[in-house]
Design a protein around this motif. Structure first.
Motif, PDB file in Angstrom:
ATOM      1  N   SER A   1       2.412  -7.019   7.481  1.00  0.00           N
ATOM      2  CA  SER A   1       2.303  -8.291   7.542  1.00  0.00           C
ATOM      3  C   SER A   1       0.680  -8.207   8.797  1.00  0.00           C
ATOM      4  O   SER A   1       0.979  -7.386   9.786  1.00  0.00           O
ATOM      5  CB  SER A   1       2.986  -9.479   7.857  1.00  0.00           C
ATOM      6  OG  SER A   1       2.571 -10.480   9.139  1.00  0.00           O
ATOM      7  N   ILE A   2       0.192  -8.769   8.338  1.00  0.00           N
ATOM      8  CA  ILE A   2      -1.842  -8.576   9.479  1.00  0.00           C
ATOM      9  C   ILE A   2      -2.057  -9.912  10.061  1.00  0.00           C
ATOM     10  O   ILE A   2      -2.522 -11.199   8.848  1.00  0.00           O
ATOM     11  CB  ILE A   2      -2.919  -8.132   9.021  1.00  0.00           C
ATOM     12  CG1 ILE A   2      -2.525  -7.068   7.765  1.00  0.00           C
ATOM     13  CG2 ILE A   2      -3.702  -7.829   9.994  1.00  0.00           C
ATOM     14  CD1 ILE A   2      -1.458  -5.909   8.857  1.00  0.00           C
TER      15      ILE A   2
ATOM     16  N   SER B   1       0.889  -0.750   0.042  1.00  0.00           N
ATOM     17  CA  SER B   1       0.157   0.265   0.263  1.00  0.00           C
ATOM     18  C   SER B   1       0.605   1.180  -0.279  1.00  0.00           C
ATOM     19  O   SER B   1       2.070   1.082   0.984  1.00  0.00           O
ATOM     20  CB  SER B   1      -0.512  -0.365   1.382  1.00  0.00           C
ATOM     21  OG  SER B   1      -2.034   0.885   1.543  1.00  0.00           O
ATOM     22  N   PRO B   2       0.231   2.813  -0.545  1.00  0.00           N
ATOM     23  CA  PRO B   2       1.412   3.620  -0.468  1.00  0.00           C
ATOM     24  C   PRO B   2       0.909   3.712   0.739  1.00  0.00           C
ATOM     25  O   PRO B   2       0.202   4.501   1.522  1.00  0.00           O
ATOM     26  CB  PRO B   2       0.630   4.289  -1.281  1.00  0.00           C
ATOM     27  CG  PRO B   2      -0.508   3.496  -2.146  1.00  0.00           C
ATOM     28  CD  PRO B   2      -0.664   2.414  -1.730  1.00  0.00           C
ATOM     29  N   ALA B   3       1.946   4.533   1.287  1.00  0.00           N
ATOM     30  CA  ALA B   3       2.204   5.509   2.773  1.00  0.00           C
ATOM     31  C   ALA B   3       2.210   6.532   2.595  1.00  0.00           C
ATOM     32  O   ALA B   3       1.098   7.873   3.457  1.00  0.00           O
ATOM     33  CB  ALA B   3       3.292   4.736   3.454  1.00  0.00           C
TER      34      ALA B   3
ATOM     35  N   GLU C   1      -8.446  -9.879  14.251  1.00  0.00           N
ATOM     36  CA  GLU C   1     -10.229  -9.166  14.308  1.00  0.00           C
ATOM     37  C   GLU C   1      -9.653  -7.941  13.423  1.00  0.00           C
ATOM     38  O   GLU C   1     -10.876  -7.876  12.360  1.00  0.00           O
ATOM     39  CB  GLU C   1     -10.251  -8.764  15.344  1.00  0.00           C
ATOM     40  CG  GLU C   1     -11.152  -7.763  15.717  1.00  0.00           C
ATOM     41  CD  GLU C   1     -11.606  -6.977  17.545  1.00  0.00           C
ATOM     42  OE1 GLU C   1     -11.986  -5.821  17.313  1.00  0.00           O
ATOM     43  OE2 GLU C   1     -10.551  -7.587  18.192  1.00  0.00           O
ATOM     44  N   LEU C   2      -8.466  -7.978  13.231  1.00  0.00           N
ATOM     45  CA  LEU C   2      -8.175  -6.193  12.355  1.00  0.00           C
ATOM     46  C   LEU C   2      -8.080  -7.299  10.616  1.00  0.00           C
ATOM     47  O   LEU C   2      -8.856  -6.334  10.187  1.00  0.00           O
ATOM     48  CB  LEU C   2      -6.806  -6.001  12.827  1.00  0.00           C
ATOM     49  CG  LEU C   2      -5.907  -4.675  11.634  1.00  0.00           C
ATOM     50  CD1 LEU C   2      -7.138  -3.607  12.049  1.00  0.00           C
ATOM     51  CD2 LEU C   2      -4.963  -4.122  12.287  1.00  0.00           C
TER      52      LEU C   2
ATOM     53  N   VAL D   1       0.624  -6.698  14.104  1.00  0.00           N
ATOM     54  CA  VAL D   1       1.117  -5.368  12.741  1.00  0.00           C
ATOM     55  C   VAL D   1       2.344  -5.498  12.725  1.00  0.00           C
ATOM     56  O   VAL D   1       3.060  -4.751  13.336  1.00  0.00           O
ATOM     57  CB  VAL D   1      -0.406  -4.400  12.444  1.00  0.00           C
ATOM     58  CG1 VAL D   1       0.428  -3.646  11.364  1.00  0.00           C
ATOM     59  CG2 VAL D   1      -1.623  -4.546  12.424  1.00  0.00           C
ATOM     60  N   LEU D   2       2.857  -6.015  11.103  1.00  0.00           N
ATOM     61  CA  LEU D   2       4.733  -5.668  10.792  1.00  0.00           C
ATOM     62  C   LEU D   2       4.122  -4.758   9.363  1.00  0.00           C
ATOM     63  O   LEU D   2       4.623  -5.149   8.739  1.00  0.00           O
ATOM     64  CB  LEU D   2       4.628  -6.997  11.238  1.00  0.00           C
ATOM     65  CG  LEU D   2       6.398  -7.312  11.131  1.00  0.00           C
ATOM     66  CD1 LEU D   2       6.939  -5.941  12.351  1.00  0.00           C
ATOM     67  CD2 LEU D   2       7.137  -8.105  11.240  1.00  0.00           C
ATOM     68  N   THR D   3       4.975  -4.050   9.496  1.00  0.00           N
ATOM     69  CA  THR D   3       5.815  -3.836   8.188  1.00  0.00           C
ATOM     70  C   THR D   3       7.323  -4.516   8.359  1.00  0.00           C
ATOM     71  O   THR D   3       8.013  -4.670   8.454  1.00  0.00           O
ATOM     72  CB  THR D   3       5.956  -2.217   8.175  1.00  0.00           C
ATOM     73  OG1 THR D   3       5.248  -1.451   8.095  1.00  0.00           O
ATOM     74  CG2 THR D   3       6.457  -1.527   6.966  1.00  0.00           C
ATOM     75  N   VAL D   4       6.183  -4.931   6.638  1.00  0.00           N
ATOM     76  CA  VAL D   4       7.661  -6.553   5.881  1.00  0.00           C
ATOM     77  C   VAL D   4       8.366  -5.968   5.431  1.00  0.00           C
ATOM     78  O   VAL D   4       9.437  -5.921   4.917  1.00  0.00           O
ATOM     79  CB  VAL D   4       7.317  -7.950   6.606  1.00  0.00           C
ATOM     80  CG1 VAL D   4       6.683  -8.411   7.397  1.00  0.00           C
ATOM     81  CG2 VAL D   4       6.071  -7.430   4.766  1.00  0.00           C
ATOM     82  N   GLU D   5       8.336  -4.925   4.607  1.00  0.00           N
ATOM     83  CA  GLU D   5       8.694  -4.093   3.518  1.00  0.00           C
ATOM     84  C   GLU D   5       8.805  -2.454   3.516  1.00  0.00           C
ATOM     85  O   GLU D   5       7.521  -2.485   3.663  1.00  0.00           O
ATOM     86  CB  GLU D   5       8.229  -4.959   1.725  1.00  0.00           C
ATOM     87  CG  GLU D   5       8.296  -6.085   1.826  1.00  0.00           C
ATOM     88  CD  GLU D   5       8.513  -6.349   0.089  1.00  0.00           C
ATOM     89  OE1 GLU D   5       8.459  -5.620  -0.350  1.00  0.00           O
ATOM     90  OE2 GLU D   5       8.057  -7.710   0.198  1.00  0.00           O
ATOM     91  N   SER D   6       9.732  -2.104   2.445  1.00  0.00           N
ATOM     92  CA  SER D   6       9.166  -0.325   2.534  1.00  0.00           C
ATOM     93  C   SER D   6      10.415  -0.086   1.628  1.00  0.00           C
ATOM     94  O   SER D   6      11.769  -0.656   0.977  1.00  0.00           O
ATOM     95  CB  SER D   6       9.170   0.072   4.033  1.00  0.00           C
ATOM     96  OG  SER D   6       9.644   1.459   3.364  1.00  0.00           O
ATOM     97  N   CYS D   7       9.802   0.294   0.856  1.00  0.00           N
ATOM     98  CA  CYS D   7      10.793   0.559  -0.371  1.00  0.00           C
ATOM     99  C   CYS D   7       9.600   2.507  -1.315  1.00  0.00           C
ATOM    100  O   CYS D   7       9.346   2.579  -0.798  1.00  0.00           O
ATOM    101  CB  CYS D   7      10.347   0.040  -1.643  1.00  0.00           C
ATOM    102  SG  CYS D   7       9.125  -0.809  -2.573  1.00  0.00           S
ATOM    103  N   ILE D   8      10.978   3.026  -1.524  1.00  0.00           N
ATOM    104  CA  ILE D   8      10.677   4.569  -2.455  1.00  0.00           C
ATOM    105  C   ILE D   8      10.168   4.436  -3.595  1.00  0.00           C
ATOM    106  O   ILE D   8      11.753   3.370  -4.925  1.00  0.00           O
ATOM    107  CB  ILE D   8      11.417   5.286  -2.432  1.00  0.00           C
ATOM    108  CG1 ILE D   8      11.801   5.856  -0.620  1.00  0.00           C
ATOM    109  CG2 ILE D   8      11.333   6.794  -2.855  1.00  0.00           C
ATOM    110  CD1 ILE D   8       9.852   6.386   0.031  1.00  0.00           C
ATOM    111  N   GLU D   9       9.817   4.209  -4.554  1.00  0.00           N
ATOM    112  CA  GLU D   9       9.283   4.063  -6.065  1.00  0.00           C
ATOM    113  C   GLU D   9       9.797   4.847  -6.724  1.00  0.00           C
ATOM    114  O   GLU D   9      10.264   6.236  -6.589  1.00  0.00           O
ATOM    115  CB  GLU D   9       7.692   4.128  -6.726  1.00  0.00           C
ATOM    116  CG  GLU D   9       6.501   2.795  -5.463  1.00  0.00           C
ATOM    117  CD  GLU D   9       7.767   1.590  -6.050  1.00  0.00           C
ATOM    118  OE1 GLU D   9       7.127   1.632  -7.246  1.00  0.00           O
ATOM    119  OE2 GLU D   9       7.168   1.318  -5.270  1.00  0.00           O
ATOM    120  N   ASP D  10      10.841   3.981  -7.664  1.00  0.00           N
ATOM    121  CA  ASP D  10      11.358   5.400  -9.049  1.00  0.00           C
ATOM    122  C   ASP D  10      11.361   4.288  -9.986  1.00  0.00           C
ATOM    123  O   ASP D  10      10.898   2.892 -10.454  1.00  0.00           O
ATOM    124  CB  ASP D  10      12.965   5.104  -8.328  1.00  0.00           C
ATOM    125  CG  ASP D  10      13.508   3.024  -8.599  1.00  0.00           C
ATOM    126  OD1 ASP D  10      13.535   2.258  -9.410  1.00  0.00           O
ATOM    127  OD2 ASP D  10      14.445   3.328  -7.661  1.00  0.00           O
TER     128      ASP D  10
END
Length: 145
Positions: free
Chosen positions: A89-90, A1-3, A94-95, A57-66
């Motif tokens: 990762s969820i 998802s875009p942050a 419940e969430l 809830v855990l952020t497992v990837e993070s990147c800047i689009e290029d």
């Protein structure tokens, strides 16, 4: 998802002045926010509606689009270069149920940053890495409080 999406106008309302306004983040600010998010170990600190902390809830990837590597297209997005993308990762049942039934439609990093960075952008200068880090630390301290 875009942050965070660079140069995207984000609507805000100030109840104190009864005024509407927009804020946005430059590509450099988006990049600094993404790096600061990970540098400060925030990948496991999620909230619901920017208020209640949630587990699983855990952020497992993070990147800047290029233009060379545009993973967002794999997921059906057409976003500008410089967009900060995250993969979560969820494991909170419940969430996850609320996500699947459409009660929760996306994620937002914007709410955390907007109030702090709005003041910086009103100064008509790009916030420095130190100012971004200070704002993030204030947010983390407040959310852990």
């Amino acid at each position: 998802s875009p942050a965070l999406i660079p140069l995207k106008n984000i609507y805000r309302y100030d109840a104190n002045t009864d005024s509407d306004y927009y804020v946005y983040f430059s590509k450099d600010t988006v990049k600094n926010c993404a790096y600061s998010f990970l540098k400060n170990n925030n990948h496991h600190k999620a909230t619901l509606e920017h208020q209640d902390r949630v587990s699983g809830v855990l952020t497992v990837e993070s990147c800047i689009e290029d233009p060379k590597i545009d993973k967002s297209k794999l997921y059906g997005f057409d976003l500008p270069n410089g967009t900060w993308m995250v993969k979560m990762s969820i494991t909170n049942d419940e969430l996850w149920s609320k996500i699947k039934d459409g009660s929760i439609k996306g994620l937002s990093i914007e709410g955390y940053f907007t109030s702090k960075f709005q003041q910086m952008q009103e100064q008509e200068k790009e916030p420095t890495s130190e100012e971004i880090l200070k704002a993030l630390n204030e947010i983390i301290t407040k959310s852990n409080g």
